[in-house]
Design an enzyme around this catalytic site. Structure first.
Site, PDB file in Angstrom:
ATOM      1  N   SER B 373       0.834  -1.195   0.000  1.00  0.00           N
ATOM      2  CA  SER B 373       0.000   0.000   0.000  1.00  0.00           C
ATOM      3  C   SER B 373       0.877   1.257   0.000  1.00  0.00           C
ATOM      4  O   SER B 373       1.791   1.344  -0.824  1.00  0.00           O
ATOM      5  CB  SER B 373      -0.954  -0.055   1.196  1.00  0.00           C
ATOM      6  OG  SER B 373      -2.040   0.821   0.994  1.00  0.00           O
ATOM      7  N   ASP B 493      -8.311  -6.033  -5.606  1.00  0.00           N
ATOM      8  CA  ASP B 493      -7.958  -4.896  -4.766  1.00  0.00           C
ATOM      9  C   ASP B 493      -8.660  -3.652  -5.300  1.00  0.00           C
ATOM     10  O   ASP B 493      -8.232  -3.040  -6.275  1.00  0.00           O
ATOM     11  CB  ASP B 493      -6.439  -4.713  -4.769  1.00  0.00           C
ATOM     12  CG  ASP B 493      -5.993  -3.687  -3.730  1.00  0.00           C
ATOM     13  OD1 ASP B 493      -6.846  -2.931  -3.240  1.00  0.00           O
ATOM     14  OD2 ASP B 493      -4.794  -3.670  -3.391  1.00  0.00           O
ATOM     15  N   HIS B 524      -6.697  -6.200  -0.590  1.00  0.00           N
ATOM     16  CA  HIS B 524      -5.540  -5.357  -0.276  1.00  0.00           C
ATOM     17  C   HIS B 524      -4.724  -6.034   0.824  1.00  0.00           C
ATOM     18  O   HIS B 524      -4.724  -5.591   1.963  1.00  0.00           O
ATOM     19  CB  HIS B 524      -6.088  -4.003   0.180  1.00  0.00           C
ATOM     20  CG  HIS B 524      -5.096  -2.895   0.176  1.00  0.00           C
ATOM     21  ND1 HIS B 524      -4.429  -2.499  -0.958  1.00  0.00           N
ATOM     22  CD2 HIS B 524      -4.647  -2.081   1.170  1.00  0.00           C
ATOM     23  CE1 HIS B 524      -3.622  -1.490  -0.656  1.00  0.00           C
ATOM     24  NE2 HIS B 524      -3.736  -1.229   0.629  1.00  0.00           N
TER      25      HIS B 524
END
Lengths: 805, 805
Positions: B373, B493, B524
């Site tokens: 991320s 995601d 994610h």
């Protein structure tokens, strides 16, 4: 945020100073400091670790705000008089509270009061002695994350920066400090020779015992926490599930028979035993080690504090001898065997073949037991033998009689969530010897035989109490208990139901030991990582007293009965007793309209049969079933009776066991009734399970095992009802649970029973509901039989014990 | 159970023997053994730890079954020829598989084939060389819990029993072994001087850096894993949430404007900088330490294997200088500053005041970055500078352009699950300097000003791409990348959407570095603890090659593209490329009936307005909204159009970006369209999130950090559809995302756009659905406006890229 701390010991200034010296906050230099600000700065410098430079410590102190416009470093360096508000501005930030988020600067003291954080008495501005006293209290105050500030400092390395600088054990404010290096724990396995041969191989059972102890125990003996956990060598989940009983089976008429208790009483017949092994050598050195054990975080906490921790899974588990029995005296003996070894009264060997004896030479002989559920149960079991060395139990969600776990009043009643489980299933699940194929091969036939016996004698056919269950009823031997007892139980624990702890609590009253009770709003859970109560600190105080012999007022500081409120979050009230109310309210189902739903004195009936679709749906979805059971208009409306009181005119607390008397008939010559007491009223209630507030926030020592901080919060949405308690009875067990009464169809019988004990705060305006039904989808057998039940309202009532303040 | 191992290096017998010597399995004595059974027993004895007695090891070997009726100890002691089946009976038990539960004895080899566990080529019975070879392979084989047997042995203490006996680093089968004592990690903080002054205090920003390194790095330099995580000094969740934008706001007409890209292009203007601090002293000793860091288990794994791990949160985080900017070049510089220090090219100090320099003298200068991320994003950011020392990135779920995170084709489009979040919200959330009141006081005014600027320039009003976003578009600088790149992304995601990795993947093709791509079926998430793929082993192979320079064939053994199948669990296929299909299928919305729902070549319309109740419900429950959006008869049926193909006549794989062309009109002078591609067909699909198979089962070393084993399993119940991909466009951004096209009400415009890239396995019999709608409750603004949209079917089509085997 509301803090409830019980385990703070009151000390005088002299003691505080002495203890601060042992913690290295005070020494001959610091005691000469005459300026309050300088002294507080000195404490802060020490709090930020001696191993760090002054520049770094200065950075950290200046990151704290002391007043609206001055950071703590410049405030303290100014050396003006130290205002109390500045002290607590700083203190709150040390406790993890954030300015602007949790409190506003200069609002610290009122916030502390709101949160129930202790504030030291002192004048304003503060004197140096007052700084000492307030700093001492601060070290013992819970921070935002439910740990004392000194425990938090420990987790930053306060003790670890130089373990050698501290006494071992180090007692501070009556509690043992984490001054032991958990990286240096000794991990060793021994095999205790249990005085029994439960696998019938002609040799006494050897039981694997895992020991974790601080390296300091090589020099000085240490106390021991022992957790007997049948699960911790692995479980047979798949074969356990395969063995799970079909519960969609009909209830049948039972042949009447009247017994006297003595006829079904378990008599322990001493069997001839194989000879003890001949000791062929002695050693102080174990031969086997182990890696990551199945641990309990409360034990981990004590490992950092110098207590040894011992795990043993017992007979029939991996690397041990013997067979599983689900709570029989053999399992008690397996448990006490380990305690006896720890107390120097039984032999253990370094391995299973060489007969080399190894003593628990590092144990001080003072043993406590810990653990929940089966692990708590075996504590009660061991305690009822009065075994020497067992000083105390911290028994959580423990079974006191296995009949109360798998049965109820002549019915098969599953532990909530485990339909179809029984003693045989649990035996199979915990028989981890099976996981080692080379070992299992040797014992397989004997095991299958044993399993068959358990299945037979647990007797799902009648659901009656019998000799099998009497052998597994620890209540028979409470009088033998010599250990001080801590009991912890969830008032919403429908797995190990509250009767288990209530019976133990009542029976213990006659036994001359210390006993403490904690009742929380959880189900089948641990409470050692709650934000709102210092349970862990209390256990520290308790064990420091019981096992290290430190006089710290533990018996007095820990309340006799602590009960979490079910209405207000983070609220723990203390009481003298539980389930011993003088006051009762009687509600009659019919004639006086006190249960308002009913307009007449006649009879009401319901049928226990559901159409196949609905039946199937409920077997898959207990939440849906419970909702329909308790909701007025629903698919269940002909399958139960709901009685409700008028709205309560004041807050009311139910304290103990609700007594139900009904005159009831079935249109068959068999029948069962279930009763659920319900709180009807729209409210935001506590979450069913505690919510994780901070993931892995609690460190049990320094870079050691972690736990997540938890708390019950109010649910986001309101709910219209909540189950308070319940009970089940086979209509042929009206006299007791081991005799069978006769029964004819369409004949009314008087039935009386006690529901599971509770302590329940009913809010003004709510209604008490009594729901009468038969099949409990979550717990009873579910024959889906076409049976009509009738209740004679005039002759039916409930009696509710009320707590009077 | 299906094993997919890529990171096993093929070696010849000589190499195997040499490597087994380094692991202490072979030595001059054992190599003389000429009986296969004796040799295998010798290996087993060593596997059960030298520190334990022979009696204990014997117990453990006899707990293994070698054949139907003989345990391994007696089998091996008999010294008959060693049958291959006996070897693998034993091997499977060593790998944690249970006889009777996972496999039947003598069925081991066929089970291993079924599970895709590697079996060594050998004759039957086996020779000693074959035992060596098979044991070598076994050590590298994944066990039931997704770890190699040697990693499992390490977790039992194989290396820890005497760390001194092993080379450091110890390379086995091309991978670094956990021979470093994680109890002895050095933990130190330094402050890197970043060449910028982002908080405008007239001084270069000092950035806090946390270093964990093995004590051996005091003698020999080690490679470094660097994780730049803006989160890891804490987050401001509350004030972040308060700043979250209202999304129930109407879409408006935008003033048309046409730009050339160069007009909005970000030009990095070099600002005048404060002078560097004058170094006033030098030291090798840090002054600050830290306790439990916010860690990533993959880093923990490498700490046990001799890699240093470095965390830094960057500008504007607790104990650092500067202000947050959400991905601007300043954050890139903050990130590369740390790399430069690690490579010896930038100055760091021991604290923020004394100007005492401390070098990363223990670093070998070879640095990899890790994390997911934002943490992955900063890897891409750093890599695009070509910074010296950064050898590779393992970039997971990374943003490649922040516009693709918060916007889509001229619309505000939230990351899934985070409605109303934007660059300013994330800046506030990560601005952890705020948590230290004493520090915040000094920077508060500057921060509020900065925040206002971000809010202004992110421009939620138009949703257009602009200079603000161009400054945050790393795709502009891909050509500068010098680091070898591992990219990992979830095909599901919808937080960091797949376009981010696809753009990076395509752009990297022209760059002369090694690149590998992993696409999994998760959202994610991290994939380093999956049962079915040896991702962690591959990363070990990769980093051992890139940072330690070991020639281990990593580039060849790790596939270029690995994609998890969305139909069959535990299936990872390898490919040469992604989103580069030659073949396309075109489906027309109208005239040729290829999207079967439509009977005519005319127009279809839908309205975007919902009644208040339905609207409110959907804002609270996206699952309900999505269900109604995708289901034929629902409350949404007038609010979207669904087109479906005929059932597919064969399995079909969509590979890349679906192109959508529509001729569309709005009855207003503004409008937006959303498109969702859907797999319609009843099937058991993979769970949305991986399931925990074994809680904390994976130990990253010995009594070190733990991870839970996870895997995607098939859901218990079938579902009727699954979203494949989606896209959104503002009808005034038909030309591009930075210019604004004119628009009139009730006028048809040609609109063309690419949906998010995918790789999706459609099963024969399923239908491809295209859902056309406007408001996306989870992602777009939700004005609930009464807008009618019309589609001219004849002029509308989709083009689907098809993977041809």
């Amino acid at each position: 945020m509301k803090n409830n701390q019980f385990a703070i010991v009151s000390n005088n200034l002299k003691t505080k100073k002495l203890e601060l010296e042992k913690l290295n906050f005070l020494d001959s230099d610091t005691e000469k400091i005459d300026k309050p600000c300088t002294l507080l700065k000195e404490f802060l410098l020490k709090a930020f670790l001696d191993t760090q430079s002054n520049a770094i410590k200065g950075q950290k102190i200046s990151a704290i705000l002391a007043s609206e416009d001055e950071d703590a470093l410049s405030y303290l360096d100014d050396n003006e008089p130290l205002s109390k508000i500045a002290f607590y501005n700083i203190a709150l930030q040390l406790l993890g509270f954030q300015v602007g988020l949790d409190f506003e600067i200069d609002d610290s003291i009122s916030k502390m009061k709101e949160w129930n954080l202790p504030i030291d008495k002192s004048k304003d501005p503060m004197s140096t002695d007052e700084v000492i006293s307030a700093w001492y209290l601060l070290l013992n105050t819970h921070n935002k994350y439910g740990q004392t500030y000194i425990d938090y400092l420990a987790s930053t390395g306060y003790f670890a920066q130089n373990y050698n600088k501290f006494d071992k054990p180090l007692i501070f404010n009556g509690k043992s400090m984490p001054v032991y290096d958990t990286n240096e724990l000794i991990r060793e396995v021994v095999y205790v020779e249990s005085p029994q041969d439960t696998d019938f191989d002609g040799k006494l059972d050897l039981l694997k015992v895992e020991v974790l102890r601080p390296k300091e125990s090589n020099k000085n003996q240490v106390p021991v926490l022992f957790t007997a956990s049948p699960y911790n060598q692995g479980t047979n989940d798949y074969s356990g599930e395969k063995l799970t009983h079909e519960v969609n089976v009909p209830l049948k008429h039972k042949e009447p028979v009247q017994y006297k208790y003595d006829q079904i009483k378990f008599k322990d017949e001493k069997k001839a035993l194989p000879a003890q092994r001949t000791v062929e050598g002695k050693t102080r050195k174990a031969e086997q080690t182990f890696d990551r054990e199945a641990s309990y975080t409360l034990n981990d906490y004590f490992l950092a504090r110098g207590f040894a921790v011992v795990y043993s899974a017992g007979i029939g588990t991996k690397e041990s001898d013997g067979l599983r029995t689900t709570g029989s005296p053999e399992e008690t003996i397996a448990t006490t065997s380990v305690i006896e070894w720890l107390a120097g009264n039984r032999t253990a060997f370094t391995n299973k073949v060489d007969n080399t004896e190894i003593k628990a030479w590092w144990s001080n002989g003072n043993i406590a037991m810990t653990g929940r559920s089966y692990l708590g149960t075996l504590q009660t079991a061991a305690a009822t033998t009065g075994v020497e060395g067992l000083k105390t139990c911290i028994s959580e969600a423990a079974i006191s009689s296995w009949y109360d776990y798998y049965r109820d009043n002549g019915l098969v009643v599953a532990p909530g969530g485990f339909q179809g489980e029984d003693a045989d299933v649990l035996a199979e699940e915990t028989f981890s010897r099976k996981q080692e194929a080379g070992d299992y091969m040797k014992v397989k036939d004997q095991w299958l035989k044993q399993l068959k016996q358990i299945t037979k004698y647990q007797d799902r056919e009648t659901g009656n109490y019998n000799t099998f269950w009497d052998a597994r009823n620890y209540l028979n031997n409470i009088k033998n208990i010599k250990a001080d007892m801590i009991m912890v139980h969830g008032l919403n624990d429908w797995n190990v139901k509250p009767r288990n702890v209530e019976n133990l609590w009542q029976a213990l009253k006659k036994v001359p030991v210390e006993k403490k009770l904690f009742l929380h709003q959880g189900q089948h859970i641990y409470i050692n990582a709650f934000q709102s109560i210092d349970f862990t600190d209390m256990m520290n105080l308790w064990l420091t007293n019981k096992l290290l012999g430190v006089e710290n007022n533990a018996n007095e500081l820990i309340p006799d009965v602590t009960i979490q409120d079910n209405v207000k979050p983070e609220t723990w009230n203390t009481y003298e007793d539980w389930a011993n109310a003088d006051e009762n309210i009687e509600y009659c189902l019919g004639h006086d309209n006190s249960l308002t739903d009913v307009a007449n004195d006649g009879q009401l009936s319901f049928n226990d049969h559901l159409d196949t679709n609905t039946f199937e749906k409920y077997t898959q979805n207990y939440t849906k079933w419970r909702k329909d059971l308790l909701t007025d208009q629903s698919a269940m409306q002909n399958n139960r009776l709901i009685f409700k009181t008028k709205p309560l005119t004041q807050d009311t607390i139910i304290d103990g066991k609700v007594d139900v008397k009904v005159k009831a008939a079935s249109d068959q010559n068999f029948g069962m009734l279930s009763f659920m007491l319900v709180d009807y009223g729209t409210a935001k209630r506590l979450t069913e399970t505690p919510q994780s507030i901070e993931y892995k926030r609690i460190n049990e020592g320094f870079l050691w095992r972690e736990d997540s901080l938890r708390e019950f919060k109010l649910q986001k949405n309101t709910t219209d009802y909540k189950k308070i308690t319940e009970g089940h009875i086979n209509l042929q067990n009206r006299t007791n649970n081991y005799s069978v009464d006769d029964m004819e169809a369409n004949t009314f019988y008087d039935v009386e029973m006690e529901l599971q004990p509770t302590f329940y705060h009913l809010v003004k305006g709510h209604q008490i509901g009594l729901v009468v039904y038969a099949t409990d989808f979550e717990m009873t057998n579910r024959g889906n039989q076409d049976v009509n039940y009738s209740i004679d309202l005039k002759e039916s009532s409930i009696e509710i014990p009320i707590f009077e303040k």
